[in-house]
Design a protein around this motif. Structure first.
Motif, PDB file in Angstrom:
ATOM      1  N   GLY A 107       4.217  -4.494   7.114  1.00 19.69           N
ATOM      2  CA  GLY A 107       4.335  -4.275   5.674  1.00 19.69           C
ATOM      3  C   GLY A 107       2.990  -3.971   5.060  1.00 19.69           C
ATOM      4  O   GLY A 107       2.112  -3.388   5.699  1.00 19.69           O
ATOM      5  N   ILE A 108       2.826  -4.395   3.799  1.00 20.44           N
ATOM      6  CA  ILE A 108       1.599  -4.113   3.060  1.00 20.44           C
ATOM      7  C   ILE A 108       1.060  -5.386   2.415  1.00 20.44           C
ATOM      8  O   ILE A 108       1.779  -6.364   2.237  1.00 20.44           O
ATOM      9  CB  ILE A 108       1.814  -3.038   1.961  1.00 20.44           C
ATOM     10  N   CYS A 109      -0.216  -5.336   2.072  1.00 20.07           N
ATOM     11  CA  CYS A 109      -0.863  -6.363   1.250  1.00 20.07           C
ATOM     12  C   CYS A 109      -1.357  -5.677  -0.006  1.00 20.07           C
ATOM     13  O   CYS A 109      -1.906  -4.570   0.058  1.00 20.07           O
ATOM     14  CB  CYS A 109      -2.052  -6.993   1.978  1.00 20.07           C
ATOM     15  N   ILE A 110      -1.185  -6.334  -1.133  1.00 15.40           N
ATOM     16  CA  ILE A 110      -1.631  -5.784  -2.409  1.00 15.40           C
ATOM     17  C   ILE A 110      -2.663  -6.723  -2.994  1.00 15.40           C
ATOM     18  O   ILE A 110      -2.411  -7.916  -3.168  1.00 15.40           O
ATOM     19  CB  ILE A 110      -0.460  -5.628  -3.391  1.00 15.40           C
ATOM     20  N   TYR A 111      -3.837  -6.168  -3.278  1.00  9.32           N
ATOM     21  CA  TYR A 111      -4.890  -6.939  -3.950  1.00  9.32           C
ATOM     22  C   TYR A 111      -5.042  -6.371  -5.348  1.00  9.32           C
ATOM     23  O   TYR A 111      -5.336  -5.199  -5.533  1.00  9.32           O
ATOM     24  CB  TYR A 111      -6.206  -6.798  -3.170  1.00  9.32           C
ATOM     25  N   HIS A 112      -4.769  -7.202  -6.334  1.00 15.76           N
ATOM     26  CA  HIS A 112      -4.914  -6.778  -7.723  1.00 15.76           C
ATOM     27  C   HIS A 112      -6.337  -7.069  -8.164  1.00 15.76           C
ATOM     28  O   HIS A 112      -6.748  -8.221  -8.257  1.00 15.76           O
ATOM     29  CB  HIS A 112      -3.905  -7.505  -8.610  1.00 15.76           C
ATOM     30  N   THR A 113      -7.114  -6.039  -8.387  1.00 21.40           N
ATOM     31  CA  THR A 113      -8.550  -6.183  -8.642  1.00 21.40           C
ATOM     32  C   THR A 113      -8.857  -6.918  -9.951  1.00 21.40           C
ATOM     33  O   THR A 113      -9.972  -7.388 -10.121  1.00 21.40           O
ATOM     34  CB  THR A 113      -9.238  -4.809  -8.667  1.00 21.40           C
ATOM     35  N   GLN A 114      -7.909  -7.024 -10.838  1.00 23.45           N
ATOM     36  CA  GLN A 114      -8.133  -7.737 -12.103  1.00 23.45           C
ATOM     37  C   GLN A 114      -7.923  -9.240 -11.962  1.00 23.45           C
ATOM     38  O   GLN A 114      -8.194  -9.979 -12.894  1.00 23.45           O
ATOM     39  CB  GLN A 114      -7.201  -7.191 -13.189  1.00 23.45           C
ATOM     40  N   SER A 115      -7.446  -9.688 -10.801  1.00 17.68           N
ATOM     41  CA  SER A 115      -7.179 -11.127 -10.635  1.00 17.68           C
ATOM     42  C   SER A 115      -8.432 -11.873 -10.248  1.00 17.68           C
ATOM     43  O   SER A 115      -9.408 -11.340  -9.813  1.00 17.68           O
ATOM     44  CB  SER A 115      -6.098 -11.346  -9.590  1.00 17.68           C
ATOM     45  N   ILE A 145       3.912   1.514  -5.127  1.00 17.75           N
ATOM     46  CA  ILE A 145       4.147   0.519  -4.081  1.00 17.75           C
ATOM     47  C   ILE A 145       5.401   0.887  -3.281  1.00 17.75           C
ATOM     48  O   ILE A 145       5.379   0.874  -2.050  1.00 17.75           O
ATOM     49  CB  ILE A 145       4.267  -0.897  -4.680  1.00 17.75           C
ATOM     50  N   LYS A 146       6.483   1.237  -3.980  1.00 21.13           N
ATOM     51  CA  LYS A 146       7.721   1.628  -3.301  1.00 21.13           C
ATOM     52  C   LYS A 146       7.499   2.872  -2.442  1.00 21.13           C
ATOM     53  O   LYS A 146       7.995   2.958  -1.313  1.00 21.13           O
ATOM     54  CB  LYS A 146       8.828   1.874  -4.317  1.00 21.13           C
ATOM     55  N   LEU A 147       6.728   3.823  -2.945  1.00 19.60           N
ATOM     56  CA  LEU A 147       6.425   5.044  -2.196  1.00 19.60           C
ATOM     57  C   LEU A 147       5.628   4.725  -0.928  1.00 19.60           C
ATOM     58  O   LEU A 147       5.915   5.257   0.151  1.00 19.60           O
ATOM     59  CB  LEU A 147       5.643   6.018  -3.087  1.00 19.60           C
ATOM     60  N   ILE A 148       4.658   3.830  -1.047  1.00 20.24           N
ATOM     61  CA  ILE A 148       3.847   3.432   0.109  1.00 20.24           C
ATOM     62  C   ILE A 148       4.729   2.770   1.173  1.00 20.24           C
ATOM     63  O   ILE A 148       4.605   3.057   2.363  1.00 20.24           O
ATOM     64  CB  ILE A 148       2.701   2.492  -0.330  1.00 20.24           C
ATOM     65  N   GLN A 205       7.972   3.189   1.624  1.00 20.01           N
ATOM     66  CA  GLN A 205       8.824   4.223   2.226  1.00 20.01           C
ATOM     67  C   GLN A 205       8.040   5.024   3.265  1.00 20.01           C
ATOM     68  O   GLN A 205       8.551   5.320   4.351  1.00 20.01           O
ATOM     69  CB  GLN A 205       9.360   5.173   1.151  1.00 20.01           C
ATOM     70  N   GLU A 206       6.812   5.384   2.928  1.00 16.00           N
ATOM     71  CA  GLU A 206       5.973   6.166   3.837  1.00 16.00           C
ATOM     72  C   GLU A 206       5.654   5.369   5.107  1.00 16.00           C
ATOM     73  O   GLU A 206       5.668   5.904   6.210  1.00 16.00           O
ATOM     74  CB  GLU A 206       4.684   6.564   3.110  1.00 16.00           C
ATOM     75  N   LEU A 207       5.366   4.082   4.956  1.00 12.85           N
ATOM     76  CA  LEU A 207       5.090   3.223   6.109  1.00 12.85           C
ATOM     77  C   LEU A 207       6.321   3.138   7.023  1.00 12.85           C
ATOM     78  O   LEU A 207       6.197   3.207   8.248  1.00 12.85           O
ATOM     79  CB  LEU A 207       4.664   1.842   5.621  1.00 12.85           C
ATOM     80  N   LYS A 208       7.492   3.013   6.421  1.00 11.56           N
ATOM     81  CA  LYS A 208       8.727   2.957   7.210  1.00 11.56           C
ATOM     82  C   LYS A 208       8.972   4.282   7.942  1.00 11.56           C
ATOM     83  O   LYS A 208       9.374   4.290   9.107  1.00 11.56           O
ATOM     84  CB  LYS A 208       9.911   2.626   6.297  1.00 11.56           C
ATOM     85  N   LYS A 209       8.710   5.381   7.276  1.00  7.98           N
ATOM     86  CA  LYS A 209       8.939   6.710   7.855  1.00  7.98           C
ATOM     87  C   LYS A 209       7.905   7.068   8.918  1.00  7.98           C
ATOM     88  O   LYS A 209       8.236   7.576   9.990  1.00  7.98           O
ATOM     89  CB  LYS A 209       8.906   7.752   6.740  1.00  7.98           C
ATOM     90  N   GLU A 210       6.616   6.793   8.648  1.00 13.56           N
ATOM     91  CA  GLU A 210       5.518   7.221   9.521  1.00 13.56           C
ATOM     92  C   GLU A 210       5.112   6.183  10.555  1.00 13.56           C
ATOM     93  O   GLU A 210       4.445   6.508  11.527  1.00 13.56           O
ATOM     94  CB  GLU A 210       4.288   7.594   8.678  1.00 13.56           C
ATOM     95  N   GLY A 211       5.446   4.910  10.295  1.00 13.22           N
ATOM     96  CA  GLY A 211       5.018   3.842  11.194  1.00 13.22           C
ATOM     97  C   GLY A 211       3.628   3.349  10.840  1.00 13.22           C
ATOM     98  O   GLY A 211       3.059   3.695   9.805  1.00 13.22           O
ATOM     99  N   SER A 212       3.078   2.557  11.716  1.00 14.53           N
ATOM    100  CA  SER A 212       1.781   1.911  11.494  1.00 14.53           C
ATOM    101  C   SER A 212       0.640   2.925  11.443  1.00 14.53           C
ATOM    102  O   SER A 212       0.567   3.836  12.268  1.00 14.53           O
ATOM    103  CB  SER A 212       1.507   0.917  12.623  1.00 14.53           C
ATOM    104  N   TYR A 213      -0.238   2.729  10.483  1.00 13.64           N
ATOM    105  CA  TYR A 213      -1.463   3.535  10.414  1.00 13.64           C
ATOM    106  C   TYR A 213      -2.528   2.947  11.338  1.00 13.64           C
ATOM    107  O   TYR A 213      -3.377   3.659  11.836  1.00 13.64           O
ATOM    108  CB  TYR A 213      -1.989   3.610   8.978  1.00 13.64           C
ATOM    109  N   ALA A 214      -2.460   1.639  11.561  1.00 20.99           N
ATOM    110  CA  ALA A 214      -3.424   0.973  12.438  1.00 20.99           C
ATOM    111  C   ALA A 214      -3.171   1.314  13.898  1.00 20.99           C
ATOM    112  O   ALA A 214      -4.111   1.411  14.683  1.00 20.99           O
ATOM    113  CB  ALA A 214      -3.354  -0.542  12.236  1.00 20.99           C
ATOM    114  N   ALA A 215      -1.906   1.484  14.254  1.00 14.34           N
ATOM    115  CA  ALA A 215      -1.512   1.811  15.631  1.00 14.34           C
ATOM    116  C   ALA A 215      -0.525   2.975  15.570  1.00 14.34           C
ATOM    117  O   ALA A 215       0.689   2.775  15.606  1.00 14.34           O
ATOM    118  CB  ALA A 215      -0.892   0.598  16.317  1.00 14.34           C
ATOM    119  N   PRO A 216      -1.041   4.205  15.419  1.00 12.83           N
ATOM    120  CA  PRO A 216      -0.166   5.375  15.297  1.00 12.83           C
ATOM    121  C   PRO A 216       0.870   5.425  16.423  1.00 12.83           C
ATOM    122  O   PRO A 216       0.569   5.156  17.580  1.00 12.83           O
ATOM    123  CB  PRO A 216      -1.134   6.553  15.385  1.00 12.83           C
ATOM    124  N   GLY A 217       2.099   5.711  16.023  1.00 14.46           N
ATOM    125  CA  GLY A 217       3.198   5.762  16.982  1.00 14.46           C
ATOM    126  C   GLY A 217       4.004   4.475  17.028  1.00 14.46           C
ATOM    127  O   GLY A 217       5.125   4.464  17.525  1.00 14.46           O
TER     128      GLY A 217
END
Length: 158
Positions: free
Chosen positions: A150-158, A127-130, A132-144
């Motif tokens: 931020g992020i959303c986390i879905y725990h599949t066991q819930s 999660i921390k790595l993701i 950091q990568e988002l902060k460094k690379e920016g949005s994946y939905a809108a490159p640039g």
């Protein structure tokens, strides 16, 4: 866990009956082109046939984001990104996924799923790595766009 990019727009939903009747909603209420939320209901009603072809019957929840909504992402248009990434990529009885059908439509680029950043075992280091990568690379939905929410986390066991 499933980690996706959190988009800063407005929560939206599309309801399709089996026969293609449509309703649009914001997070808490049904909306119409006359009582709209950032133009979402008007867009849904104007594109109902193609949206039904892409999504099929059922409830489809996602984020309506882009031009004129929250962070805007530097876009000149609005987009609808579904939260259920598995449903977006999984082929149905026709051997086509929603993504396949969207790419065959005039709505290509306007309808997709939120960016999938990780699928695997729950891991705080990951999660921390993701993040950091988002902060460094920016949005994946809108490159640039360098100010993603931020992020959303879905725990599949819930």
């Amino acid at each position: 866990m499933v980690v996706t990019e959190k988009l800063d727009g407005t929560n939206a939903g599309i309801h399709f009956s089996e026969d293609g009747q449509v309703a649009a909603q914001s997070r808490k209420r049904l909306i119409t082109p006359e009582s709209d939320n950032y133009g979402f209901a008007g867009w849904v009603h104007s594109n109902r046939e193609e949206l039904f072809y892409i999504l099929g019957s059922g409830l489809h929840f996602g984020e309506w984001w882009g031009q004129g909504i929250q962070r805007r992402y530097g876009l000149d248009e609005k987009k609808f990104s579904l939260f259920n990434t598995e449903r977006w990529w999984e082929p149905d009885d026709s051997d086509l996924s929603m993504n396949d059908r969207a790419e065959q439509s005039s709505l290509v680029g306007q309808v997709d799923a939120v960016p999938l950043l990780y699928v695997g075992t729950f891991d705080e280091a990951q999660i921390k790595l993701i993040l950091q990568e988002l902060k460094k690379e920016g949005s994946y939905a809108a490159p640039g766009f360098m100010n993603p929410e931020g992020i959303c986390i879905y725990h599949t066991q819930s």
